[in-house]
Design an enzyme around this catalytic site. Structure first.
Site, PDB file in Angstrom:
ATOM      1  N   LYS A  30       0.830  -1.204   0.000  1.00 35.08           N
ATOM      2  CA  LYS A  30       0.000   0.000   0.000  1.00 35.08           C
ATOM      3  C   LYS A  30       0.864   1.254   0.000  1.00 35.08           C
ATOM      4  CE  LYS A  30      -2.136  -1.134   3.805  1.00 35.08           C
ATOM      5  NZ  LYS A  30      -1.520  -2.443   4.031  1.00 35.08           N
ATOM      6  N   THR A  31       1.832   1.270   0.899  1.00 35.03           N
ATOM      7  CA  THR A  31       2.690   2.450   0.987  1.00 35.03           C
ATOM      8  C   THR A  31       3.507   2.588  -0.298  1.00 35.03           C
ATOM      9  OG1 THR A  31       2.760   2.190   3.383  1.00 35.03           O
ATOM     10  CG2 THR A  31       4.441   3.582   2.399  1.00 35.03           C
ATOM     11  N   ASP A 216      -1.819   7.832   3.934  1.00 37.33           N
ATOM     12  CA  ASP A 216      -1.433   6.462   4.319  1.00 37.33           C
ATOM     13  C   ASP A 216      -2.098   6.138   5.662  1.00 37.33           C
ATOM     14  OD1 ASP A 216      -0.211   4.026   4.259  1.00 37.33           O
ATOM     15  OD2 ASP A 216       1.841   4.768   4.312  1.00 37.33           O
ATOM     16  N   GLU A 217      -2.273   4.866   5.969  1.00 39.18           N
ATOM     17  CA  GLU A 217      -2.815   4.424   7.264  1.00 39.18           C
ATOM     18  C   GLU A 217      -4.153   5.097   7.567  1.00 39.18           C
ATOM     19  OE1 GLU A 217      -1.112   2.102   8.944  1.00 39.18           O
ATOM     20  OE2 GLU A 217       0.987   2.321   8.374  1.00 39.18           O
ATOM     21  N   GLN A 263      -5.523  -3.219  10.923  1.00 34.69           N
ATOM     22  CA  GLN A 263      -4.389  -2.589  11.592  1.00 34.69           C
ATOM     23  C   GLN A 263      -4.790  -1.325  12.338  1.00 34.69           C
ATOM     24  OE1 GLN A 263      -0.470  -2.643   9.551  1.00 34.69           O
ATOM     25  NE2 GLN A 263      -1.587  -3.487   7.826  1.00 34.69           N
ATOM     26  N   ARG A 621       5.250  -7.238  10.895  1.00 34.80           N
ATOM     27  CA  ARG A 621       6.438  -6.408  10.643  1.00 34.80           C
ATOM     28  C   ARG A 621       7.616  -7.279  10.217  1.00 34.80           C
ATOM     29  NH1 ARG A 621       4.133  -2.811   9.131  1.00 34.80           N
ATOM     30  NH2 ARG A 621       2.377  -4.184   9.438  1.00 34.80           N
TER      31      ARG A 621
END
Ligand code: ATP
Ligand code: MG
Length: 742
Positions: A30-31, A216-217, A263, A621
């Protein structure tokens, strides 16, 4: 620009026009899509860097994005805004503050400052701190602001006596902030929204400037941030009261948001996944793209993550896969105590670097709460393992650091009452509580700021001559420093303050070894200022303070300095801070019920789900190796606690974990070296307390065979409910029940 992207990612990068939502699990790129999209906009769609606003969650993510773009377009990228919500709003507010009645050098209050101010308000309102704890008021005001509820609305809506009191405190607090020329952290967002709503021409200006807004996020945005984005990109349509569309949002900016509802870990700050779930309702023209391939982790790690998160109810199932191969199994380790846990981590890092060419910089150690870093630091220092604790909070929370910053803030903005009162008698100069209260009385009687009242101290009733002289000297000192501040770089100014106030001399003369480390911290702050000056030759004091306030926010990641010639350093951080990052090797530590999941979440299904999302973030992660560790005994606040294994570890399929120790090890059977007196006696028969999860089969000495239904509570108070078939269901205290796991 489109190389190294799969077809869905590519589609997202070249998508044109309508609002775009990319939803996908962890590590699906995504990033990466956001970064490529920005590069694509510049290269292929002739967008100017100045037309781009990209909101990232951390300064680190922002920096990485900038570096990439830098490589593509060179110095032109400077005009682009890639930053956190707070940084972006701060920049806007600095320019526009006057419209809202704030000086452009307004102070920024962090959580501790705003709590102090709220405490002053509560004192002035004569509220009993036991019945009306200022901290709780502070937190509730923060909630109001995340929901964009101003004090007028809060007053209108207040029903009960408590609600009314709270709303009045909110009002008084807000008036004090304005008088101090200060904004708290939540104001930074809320005031920007207010600015845009009160001054449509300002909103229009920024909308015309930022033709592309990327976030983002997105799952961690709260209501205020959500509205901010709407104001910034323009509304999709304008409707009359009857609901007729009068104008389609032709001049809307292009919006692209990416996120993952699994998330979402900031509900405690008002984040709501509603924003991501209802994106299509908010923007009817919206296009949604799903990504399913994970490029980050091995299949084993991903399988563990998927198994854990699938326990959450009311989520959309996802089909995340990886073609990276199984990779090594997850390693499980139960240490005797928290020191041994840290020693194990240090030894593993050592072993991996010998056998597997893993560098310290490839390794991250995560924990649930900040305080857990201490033991790791201790052991890492002893074993010579280079490390860095991420999360600038602790440094900026130290008293001496806050003192020096308070001086600097007063020089930039003397009306900053919280900072001013902080330094009034630091170092001690004979201005006592009584004198401080008299000045306060003068300030409210004459309706002048605290600073103005200090300057007119001779008008205060009943001031002792000695106090009056002390105040006069203080005012003269500050005025002199203000005069000097003009044109002096922040580092030199900080040094000047330490000398002029006698702060440095006092610490240097002290015999207390703690004062030495205080001096080191002050010197460290001065070097932070010097670094800032190097990076920003034109930088002002206000800009320096602004940068510090942003870094000091709990979840910002400061620059990781490479201390070890390219080998990097082990990164220590909380799970919350780890969001969006990736590391070849990850240690999830203190995997214990009562620690993680956090003790406050036990028995609270909603909060437990948020903790589980945090576990999902932690696991995902890891790129190649994942460790889950815990301690059989952990001392918390000096008292030993015996926590059962984290249920999240129990949710990982057994065949994925390679246990280096008995996974069911407890203080009962561990060779605990410390605190032998605190070790409970082993159960009769030398049996150990089993680690149980729902579904496990057990045998009970009296009741026979059964199946575990649920496990609740922590440590010695852990209760298990077991279905003994025809024997019925029984709830037993795990520590004392004669149970054996089958
Ligand atoms: P998170 O949800 O954790 O924020 P994310 O969805 O933002 O994750 P990224 O960080 O963008 O994922 O990507 C994860 C890793 O996968 C990165 O190392 C990235 O470079 C890599 N990656 C993403 N897409 C591809 C691709 N198409 N080909 C190769 N590598 C990729
Ligand atoms: Mg990401």
């Amino acid at each position: 620009m489109l190389d190294g992207l799969n077809p869905q990612q590519r589609e997202a990068v070249i998508h044109h026009g309508s609002p775009l939502l990319i939803v996908a699990g962890a590590g699906s790129g995504k990033t990466r899509v956001l970064t490529h999209r920005i590069a694509y906009l510049l290269a292929e769609r002739d967008v100017h860097p100045g037309e781009i606003l990209a909101i990232t969650f951390t300064n680190k993510a922002a920096r990485e994005m900038k570096e990439r773009i830098d490589k593509l377009v060179g110095p032109r990228s400077k005009a682009m805004w890639v930053m956190t919500f707070h940084s972006a709003c701060m920049r806007i507010l600095r320019r526009e503050a006057k419209r809202l009645g704030f000086p452009s050098s307004f102070s920024i209050y962090d959580q501790a400052d705003s709590q102090r101010l709220m405490a002053m308000v509560c004192r002035e309102m004569d509220l009993d701190p036991k019945r009306y704890p200022p901290r709780s008021f502070s937190a509730q005001v923060s909630n109001f602001k995340n929901e964009l509820i101003d004090y007028e609305t809060a007053l209108d809506k207040a029903g009960s006596h408590l609600e009314k009191t709270l709303a009045q405190a909110y009002k008084a607090y807000q008036l004090k902030l304005t008088e101090a020329g200060a904004m708290d952290f939540d104001d930074i967002i809320m005031n920007t929204v207010t600015l845009f709503q009160l001054f449509p021409e300002v909103a229009e200006h920024y909308r015309m400037r930022f033709r592309h807004v990327l976030v983002d996020e997105y799952q961690d945005t709260n209501h205020a941030q959500y509205i901010l984005i709407r104001e910034l990109v323009g509304h999709p349509e304008v409707r009359t009261a009857d609901g007729d569309v009068v104008r389609q949002g032709a001049d809307m900016s292009e919006l692209c948001v990416v996120g993952d509802a699994d998330q979402s870990i900031y509900a405690f700050r008002g984040a709501t996944i509603r924003n991501i779930l209802e994106f299509e309702r908010d923007y009817p023209e919206a296009r949604t793209i799903l990504l399913e391939q994970n490029y980050r982790s091995t299949q084993n790690i991903l399988a563990a993550a998927n198994a854990v998160i699938s326990r959450n109810e009311s989520r959309k199932p996802k089909n995340l896969w990886s073609d990276q191969g199984d990779g090594p199994k997850i390693v499980g380790y139960v240490a005797d105590n928290e020191h041994d846990e840290a020693v194990f981590v240090a030894q593993e890092v050592d072993r991996l670097s010998d056998e597997d060419d893993v560098k310290p910089g490839d390794v991250a150690v995560f924990y649930r709460t900040n305080a857990a870093s201490r033991v790791f630091e201790e052991i890492f220092i002893r074993t010579g393992l280079p490390y860095k604790v991420v999360g600038g909070v602790r440094f900026y929370e130290r008293k001496e650091v806050k003192d020096l910053l308070a001086y600097l803030r007063v020089l930039a903005n003397p009306n900053d009452v919280v900072s001013l009162r902080r330094i009034l008698n630091v170092p001690k100069r004979g201005i006592g509580d009584r004198a401080e209260a008299m000045i306060e009385a003068l300030s409210s009687r004459e309706r002048v700021s605290y600073w103005e009242a200090l300057r007119r101290a001779d008008e205060a009733y009943g001031m002792a001559t000695r106090s009056l002289n002390a105040v006069r000297e203080f005012v003269a000192l500050v005025e002199e420093l203000i005069a000097k501040a003009e044109g002096m770089p922040p580092s030199a100014l900080a040094e000047e303050i330490l000398v002029a106030t006698g702060y440095r001399t006092e610490l240097e003369a002290s015999e207390d070894p703690q004062d030495e480390s205080r001096l080191e911290n002050l010197n460290e702050l001065i070097s932070v200022a010097s670094e800032f000056e190097e990076a920003n030759p034109e930088g002002t004091l206000v800009e320096f303070l602004e940068q510090v306030s942003l870094v000091a926010d709990a979840d910002q990641i400061p620059e990781l300095r490479d201390a070890d010639g390219g080998q990097g350093v082990v990164t220590l951080m909380t799970l919350h801070t780890a969001k969006g990052l990736e590391f070849p090797v990850v240690f999830l530590t203190a995997m214990e019920d009562g620690v993680f999941p956090h003790i406050r979440s036990l028995g609270e299904p909603k909060e437990l789900e948020e903790e589980r999302r945090l576990a999902y973030v932690g696991i995902t992660r890891a790129q190649q190796r994942l460790y889950v560790t815990r301690a059989a005994v952990r001392s918390s606040w000096g008292a030993p606690s015996f926590n059962p294994a984290s249920r999240f570890v129990g949710e990982v399929p057994k065949q994925l974990i390679d246990w280096r120790t008995d996974p069911g090890k407890t203080a009962w059977n561990a060779a605990t070296r410390r605190e032998p007196a605190a070790r409970p006696a082993p159960k009769s028969g030398g049996r150990t307390v089993p680690v149980l999860n729902p579904g496990d089969r057990v045998s009970h000495d009296a009741f026979g065979l059964g199946t575990v239904v649920s496990v609740d509570g922590v440590a010695e108070k852990t209760k298990v409910k077991i279905d003994f078939g025809s024997g019925g269901e029984k709830t037993l205290l795990l520590a004392y029940a004669p149970l054996e796991k089958l």
